[in-house]
Write an enzyme that holds these catalytic residues in place. Structure first.
Site, PDB file in Angstrom:
ATOM      1  N   LEU A 134       0.863  -1.177   0.000  1.00  0.00           N
ATOM      2  CA  LEU A 134       0.000   0.000   0.000  1.00  0.00           C
ATOM      3  C   LEU A 134       0.902   1.231   0.000  1.00  0.00           C
ATOM      4  CD1 LEU A 134      -2.687  -0.962   2.680  1.00  0.00           C
ATOM      5  CD2 LEU A 134      -3.004  -0.937   0.208  1.00  0.00           C
ATOM      6  N   ASP A 135       0.464   2.289  -0.653  1.00  0.00           N
ATOM      7  CA  ASP A 135       1.236   3.531  -0.658  1.00  0.00           C
ATOM      8  C   ASP A 135       1.367   4.085   0.759  1.00  0.00           C
ATOM      9  OD1 ASP A 135       1.525   3.417  -3.368  1.00  0.00           O
ATOM     10  OD2 ASP A 135      -0.109   4.810  -3.802  1.00  0.00           O
TER      11      ASP A 135
END
Length: 227
Positions: A134-135
Site C-alpha cells: 500500500l502507498d
C-alpha cells in the site's frame, strides 16, 4: 550479541556514502545528533556481518557494501516503532491495519520505522514477508505471511486476480456519472525514485473502476476497484 533472528533490515551503501566511517554513515542515516548511541549500538551488534562478527564503528564503507541492521538493537537506540493493530493472525498469516502516512517497507532515504519492521520486531523468529503493498499515504488492510510457503500461495492468488481490492477515497469535484473508470498505462516515474509511478505510454496496462457513494458541495466519496 543477540541470538539469531529475522528482525533485520538490509541496506546498501549509496555512492554518497563511499569512504565514510561506519558510525558517521549510520549517524546520518538514522538522523541522530549524538555519536555515543551509535557507537554503543554497533558494539551491541547493530551491524551483522558474516559469521556473526560485530562490526568496528571506525570501519570505512564503500559504495555497494551491504549492511544488515539488527532491528532489535536499533529499537533500543531509536524511539520505538509505532504500533500496528492486528486484524487476524494464525500460524501462517498476519493481516494488519496499516495506518496512513507510514511506509510499508523501506524505500530509500533516511531511516524511518516501516510496517514490516514493526511486525518483524513482534515476530523475530518468523520469516515475515509482504503479499502486496500500500502507498505510504494509504491506510487499510495489509496481508503478510510468516513463512515462504504461505507467501508463495497468497501471492499466486493475487497474481491470478482471485483477490478483490476495494478502496475508499475522498476527492475534489463531483463526477458526471455514478460509475466510471480510468484506464491508462502505468510505469516508473521519470525521476530518481524507486517506487514512484506515473502514467506513461511505455507502462503496463492498468484500469480502476469507480462508484460514487455520495457527494456534498465540492467533495465526493468514491469506492475504487483496481482491476
Amino acid at each position: 550479541m543477540h541470538a539469531p533472528h529475522n528482525a533485520m533490515r538490509r541496506i546498501t551503501v549509496p555512492a554518497i556514502g563511499n569512504g565514510y566511517r561506519l558510525d558517521h554513515l549510520l549517524k546520518a542515516y538514522l538522523r541522530l545528533d549524538d555519536d555515543a548511541p551509535i557507537a554503543e549500538a554497533i558494539a551491541q551488534g547493530l551491524i551483522q556481518q558474516p559469521k556473526s562478527r560485530s562490526a568496528d564503528h571506525e570501519k570505512t564503507v564503500s559504495t555497494g557494501d551491504v549492511l544488515h541492521l539488527d532491528l532489535m538493537v536499533l529499537a533500543q537506540t531509536l524511539k520505538p516503532a509505532l504500533p500496528v493493530s492486528i486484524i487476524h493472525e494464525d500460524q501462517d498469516v498476519l493481516i494488519v491495519n496499516k495506518p496512513g502516512n507510514q511506509l510499508v517497507h523501506p524505500a530509500g532515504g533516511p531511516f524511518s520505522w516501516t510496517v514490516i519492521d514493526t511486525i518483524r520486531l513482534r515476530h523475530p523468529q518468523s520469516d515475515i514477508d509482504l503479499c502486496h503493498r500500500l502507498d505510504k499515504q494509504t491506510s487499510g488492510v495489509l496481508v503478510m505471511t510468516k513463512n515462504k510457503s504461505a507467501n508463495a500461495c497468497i501471492k499466486n492468488e493475487f497474481e491470478a486476480r482471485r483477490v478483490r481490492k476495494q478502496y475508499r477515497a475522498l476527492v475534489y469535484g463531483i463526477p458526471k456519472q455514478e460509475r466510471f473508470y480510468c484506464e491508462q498505462p502505468i510505469g516508473h516515474a521519470h525521476d530518481d525514485s524507486r517506487v514512484r509511478r506515473e502514467v506513461t505510454q511505455t507502462g503496463q496496462a492498468a484500469r480502476t473502476d469507480f462508484a460514487l457513494v455520495r457527494s456534498h458541495e465540492t467533495i465526493s466519496d468514491l469506492t475504487c476497484f483496481p482491476i
